[in-house]
Scaffold this motif. Structure first.
Motif, PDB file in Angstrom:
ATOM      1  N   LEU A 277       0.846  -1.189   0.000  1.00  0.00           N
ATOM      2  CA  LEU A 277       0.000   0.000   0.000  1.00  0.00           C
ATOM      3  C   LEU A 277       0.887   1.248   0.000  1.00  0.00           C
ATOM      4  O   LEU A 277       1.944   1.264   0.652  1.00  0.00           O
ATOM      5  CB  LEU A 277      -0.898   0.050   1.247  1.00  0.00           C
ATOM      6  N   LEU A 364       0.718  -0.443 -14.612  1.00  0.00           N
ATOM      7  CA  LEU A 364      -0.456  -1.195 -14.167  1.00  0.00           C
ATOM      8  C   LEU A 364      -0.344  -2.666 -14.538  1.00  0.00           C
ATOM      9  O   LEU A 364      -1.334  -3.382 -14.637  1.00  0.00           O
ATOM     10  CB  LEU A 364      -1.753  -0.596 -14.735  1.00  0.00           C
ATOM     11  N   GLY A 365       0.915  -3.111 -14.734  1.00  0.00           N
ATOM     12  CA  GLY A 365       1.094  -4.529 -15.043  1.00  0.00           C
ATOM     13  C   GLY A 365       0.537  -4.898 -16.398  1.00  0.00           C
ATOM     14  O   GLY A 365       0.119  -6.037 -16.622  1.00  0.00           O
ATOM     15  N   ARG A 383       1.248   3.208  -7.450  1.00  0.00           N
ATOM     16  CA  ARG A 383       0.509   2.147  -6.743  1.00  0.00           C
ATOM     17  C   ARG A 383       1.383   0.922  -6.583  1.00  0.00           C
ATOM     18  O   ARG A 383       2.078   0.525  -7.528  1.00  0.00           O
ATOM     19  CB  ARG A 383      -0.750   1.737  -7.524  1.00  0.00           C
ATOM     20  N   PHE A 385      -0.017  -2.064  -5.107  1.00  0.00           N
ATOM     21  CA  PHE A 385      -0.955  -3.102  -4.680  1.00  0.00           C
ATOM     22  C   PHE A 385      -0.439  -4.484  -5.091  1.00  0.00           C
ATOM     23  O   PHE A 385       0.384  -4.603  -5.999  1.00  0.00           O
ATOM     24  CB  PHE A 385      -2.318  -2.890  -5.344  1.00  0.00           C
ATOM     25  N   VAL A 386      -1.010  -5.505  -4.462  1.00  0.00           N
ATOM     26  CA  VAL A 386      -0.658  -6.890  -4.803  1.00  0.00           C
ATOM     27  C   VAL A 386      -0.867  -7.116  -6.312  1.00  0.00           C
ATOM     28  O   VAL A 386      -1.919  -6.794  -6.850  1.00  0.00           O
ATOM     29  CB  VAL A 386      -1.555  -7.875  -4.006  1.00  0.00           C
ATOM     30  N   GLY A 387       0.139  -7.624  -6.981  1.00  0.00           N
ATOM     31  CA  GLY A 387      -0.006  -7.974  -8.395  1.00  0.00           C
ATOM     32  C   GLY A 387      -0.042  -6.795  -9.356  1.00  0.00           C
ATOM     33  O   GLY A 387      -0.272  -6.977 -10.546  1.00  0.00           O
ATOM     34  N   ARG A 388       0.206  -5.592  -8.859  1.00  0.00           N
ATOM     35  CA  ARG A 388       0.064  -4.401  -9.703  1.00  0.00           C
ATOM     36  C   ARG A 388       0.975  -4.440 -10.938  1.00  0.00           C
ATOM     37  O   ARG A 388       0.625  -3.962 -11.995  1.00  0.00           O
ATOM     38  CB  ARG A 388       0.364  -3.147  -8.862  1.00  0.00           C
ATOM     39  N   PRO A 392       1.003 -12.095  -8.837  1.00  0.00           N
ATOM     40  CA  PRO A 392       0.478 -11.715  -7.508  1.00  0.00           C
ATOM     41  C   PRO A 392       1.520 -11.888  -6.394  1.00  0.00           C
ATOM     42  O   PRO A 392       1.408 -11.256  -5.347  1.00  0.00           O
ATOM     43  CB  PRO A 392      -0.697 -12.673  -7.305  1.00  0.00           C
TER      44      PRO A 392
ATOM     45  N   ASP B  15      -8.342  -3.417  -3.040  1.00  0.00           N
ATOM     46  CA  ASP B  15      -8.217  -2.482  -4.156  1.00  0.00           C
ATOM     47  C   ASP B  15      -8.776  -3.078  -5.434  1.00  0.00           C
ATOM     48  O   ASP B  15      -9.022  -4.283  -5.517  1.00  0.00           O
ATOM     49  CB  ASP B  15      -6.748  -2.071  -4.327  1.00  0.00           C
ATOM     50  N   ASP B  17      -7.316  -3.606  -8.175  1.00  0.00           N
ATOM     51  CA  ASP B  17      -6.419  -4.595  -8.782  1.00  0.00           C
ATOM     52  C   ASP B  17      -6.677  -5.979  -8.196  1.00  0.00           C
ATOM     53  O   ASP B  17      -6.445  -6.987  -8.852  1.00  0.00           O
ATOM     54  CB  ASP B  17      -4.947  -4.210  -8.582  1.00  0.00           C
ATOM     55  N   ALA B  22      -5.389  -5.825 -13.570  1.00  0.00           N
ATOM     56  CA  ALA B  22      -5.272  -5.078 -14.826  1.00  0.00           C
ATOM     57  C   ALA B  22      -4.942  -5.987 -15.995  1.00  0.00           C
ATOM     58  O   ALA B  22      -5.260  -5.661 -17.135  1.00  0.00           O
ATOM     59  CB  ALA B  22      -4.211  -3.992 -14.677  1.00  0.00           C
ATOM     60  N   ARG B  23      -4.325  -7.148 -15.717  1.00  0.00           N
ATOM     61  CA  ARG B  23      -3.959  -8.012 -16.846  1.00  0.00           C
ATOM     62  C   ARG B  23      -5.176  -8.515 -17.612  1.00  0.00           C
ATOM     63  O   ARG B  23      -5.032  -9.025 -18.711  1.00  0.00           O
ATOM     64  CB  ARG B  23      -3.072  -9.170 -16.366  1.00  0.00           C
ATOM     65  N   ASP B  40      -6.899 -12.257  -7.109  1.00  0.00           N
ATOM     66  CA  ASP B  40      -5.631 -11.986  -6.423  1.00  0.00           C
ATOM     67  C   ASP B  40      -5.809 -11.899  -4.901  1.00  0.00           C
ATOM     68  O   ASP B  40      -4.848 -11.952  -4.151  1.00  0.00           O
ATOM     69  CB  ASP B  40      -4.967 -10.714  -6.969  1.00  0.00           C
TER      70      ASP B  40
END
Ligand code: SF4
Lengths: 421, 164
Positions: A277, A364-365, A383, A385-388, A392, B15, B17, B22-23, B40
């Motif tokens: 975060l 954004l991945g 950002r 975040f997880v997996g962003r 993941p 969040d 995501d 996004a993928r 996720d």
């Protein structure tokens, strides 16, 4: 009772005579923005409503920046859907191909967003334009569809929180560090539904690029808008770019604030936000030993020419650490061109960096720098975040361009001083 | 309207995501998005969720991006409503604009356990945990937003009333 900048801008855009925080009002918007991910849903809603020609094409801005250059067939189809609509509706402010760049770097640069504007965008970082003294807020695609058809949006009037940065910046500290510090103090919902008004001598001393980085991340504290009053520097930036009149607003002395918080910059060192975060911000001296696999310098937060200059100062004559990928994505074609002209791109290449096109890409991945399981990136994005940025089980750390560039050299999260004698 | 289903619990600051990574945003097709809803945060969610089920979360649900793909994915996966201590603002407005019922209640958010059967009266905002017998009252919804729900979302609202 005095009014804040946000209240003045809302008043100038609504028929509602008087309103209080918490009221829902209808406002006329100056700009309605969407990108290749959010526009398709808005377009579909417009098409389903049976409207042939949208009434407010002049307010619409579309930027194809997220999954571009098209990363796969599905994203190519999405872009094409937007492109066809833009052509059919004669949307002039349509940025595609070599004219596109990361939207929140592109719009200020093109003079499409101005002080006093009321801007909505189907992208959460639309709040970036608050740095120009505008009321700019992220909305959803359906809001955007409504704005294309009616020129309006509904807004719940937010209360305003004031944040003042006193004192002078420590070496290598920029706008990104101040906003990460602020979010670290108030948390990712610390300004939920509120307007953040940011001011103080340290903010006045900042250039526009740093202020844009700060307003950009207002949403990371949950805020509806992050406003910095326009001053001489703002006017110097927007005047040569603006193609229409604009209005500069200032908050009244007796305006109502929900809270006023003062920070002393003497205690703010370069910041790093730890996974997962943005509120997990720490001073660089407390970062410890964190090995990284990838550095990303770019995005709507820190992909401007000023950011690249900072990165180049650090990377000049040095090498990126063996085994680390250092990706640099100039945020817009103009930034790219200036970086070339100033010799920055050459410095980056000599150091062993990878130069990408102006796109959101890895932020954004999406593509162009996705992380494997267990990998760690330090990014100048907004950002973590997880997996962003990929798997993941990968991790993203956030910082400004100075810490990112220094860390690319050492291979672990490092203060700029470690590589600059 | 009465909404009823099993509770799936999530923590604070879920969040967008996590709701839909996004993928998968190279499409906005609800049937594709629902296969990856919440994956996720809980990889088993897309398989386990059944029509009517209810997401119960902590504070700041839906923070992050403005993607409407998030409420679309939740709606398409059959979830009847989301209960949270609070919602991030763009997710909040997207839900009303698109007609996904959402309810704010600190007490319900804290007390409902994973797997409890929950019933929500969407009109009164009364939330009942049928497993424990506890009853909660969601925060009232502003008038304009009630209008949006009654009209079936923002686009229908505009169609019916000729403007926002
Ligand atoms: S650079 Fe990242 S945060 Fe900015 S608009 Fe693109 S995806 Fe969003």
């Amino acid at each position: 009772m005095g009014r804040t900048i946000a209240e003045k801008i809302l008043a100038a855009h609504t028929q509602t005579k008087s309103f209080q925080p918490g009221d829902i009002i209808k406002v006329d918007v100056d700009v309605a923005l969407a990108n290749d991910i959010t526009a398709p849903i808005a377009i579909r809603a417009v098409r389903q409503s049976g409207v042939e020609k949208i009434a407010h094409a002049d307010k619409v801005v579309f930027v194809l920046d997220h999954f571009t250059p098209n990363k796969d067939i599905a994203s190519a189809n999405q872009c094409r859907y937007v492109r066809d609509f833009a052509l059919q509706q004669e949307i002039e402010k349509f940025f595609d191909g070599g004219e596109a760049g990361v939207e929140h770097a592109l719009l200020p640069e093109k003079g499409l967003v101005l002080p006093g504007d009321l801007i909505i965008g189907a992208d959460s970082h639309t709040c970036t334009y608050g740095a120009l003294g505008a009321f700019a807020t992220g909305v959803g695609s359906t809001d955007l569809a409504a704005a294309m058809m009616t020129g309006q949006a509904w807004i719940k009037v937010p209360p305003t929180m004031k944040f003042i940065f006193e004192g002078e910046l420590l070496p290598w500290v920029g706008g990104k560090d101040l906003i990460l510090y602020l979010i670290g103090k108030i948390g990712v919902d610390g300004a939920l539904y509120r307007v953040m008004e940011i001011e103080g001598p340290a903010v006045s001393a900042l250039e526009l690029s740093d202020r844009l980085s700060m307003s950009n991340m207002a949403i990371e504290a949950g805020a509806k808008a992050g406003i910095i009053a326009a001053d001489g520097k703002t006017e110097a930036y927007v005047k040569p770019r603006a193609k229409r009149p604009y209005t500069v607003y200032a908050s009244d002395k007796d305006a109502r604030y929900e809270s006023v918080t003062v920070f002393d910059c003497a205690g703010i060192e370069p910041q790093v936000a730890f996974p997962h975060l943005p509120e997990n911000a720490k001073g660089i001296s407390e970062a410890g030993d964190v090995k990284i696999d990838q550095v990303v310098i770019g995005s709507c937060t820190n992909g401007r020419i000023e950011d690249l200059r900072i990165a180049a100062r650090i990377l000049k004559g040095k090498k990126v650490s063996k085994g680390l990928r250092c990706l640099i994505l100039p945020a817009t074609p103009e930034v790219y061109s200036r970086a070339l002209g100033e010799g920055l791109i050459d410095i980056f290449l000599q150091a062993g960096s990878i130069i990408g096109p102006p796109t959101c890409g890895p932020c954004l991945g999406g593509h162009m720098g996705i992380l494997a399981k267990g990998e760690r990136a330090l990014a100048t994005t907004n950002r973590n975040f997880v997996g962003r940025m990929g798997d993941p089980a990968s991790e993203v750390y956030l910082s400004g361009p100075a810490v990112a560039a220094a860390s690319a050299v050492t291979g672990k999260i490092s203060a700029p001083q470690e590589v600059m004698s | 309207m009465i909404l009823k289903g099993r509770a799936f619990r999530f923590g604070n600051d879920v969040d967008t995501d996590a709701i839909i990574p996004a993928r998968y945003l190279s499409t906005s097709d609800p049937d594709v998005l629902k296969k990856h809803c919440m994956e996720d945060a809980d990889p088993a969610f897309p398989d386990r969720v059944e029509p009517g089920d209810i997401i119960v979360a902590g504070k700041n649900f839906g923070c992050g991006s403005s993607r409407e793909h998030a409420p679309i994915a939740i709606k398409a996966s059959g979830v009847s409503c989301v209960i949270a201590a609070s919602f991030a603002r763009i997710f909040f407005r997207n839900s009303f604009n698109m007609g996904l019922p959402i309810f704010e209640s600190d007490e319900a958010s804290a007390a409902i356990s994973e797997g409890d059967t929950v019933e929500v009266d969407a009109d009164s905002g009364v939330i009942r945990d049928l497993t424990t017998g506890k009853v909660f009252q969601a925060r009232p919804i502003p008038g304009f937003m009630q209008e949006l729900i009654e009209d079936g979302g923002l686009m229908e609202h505009i169609r019916k009333r000729g403007g926002i």
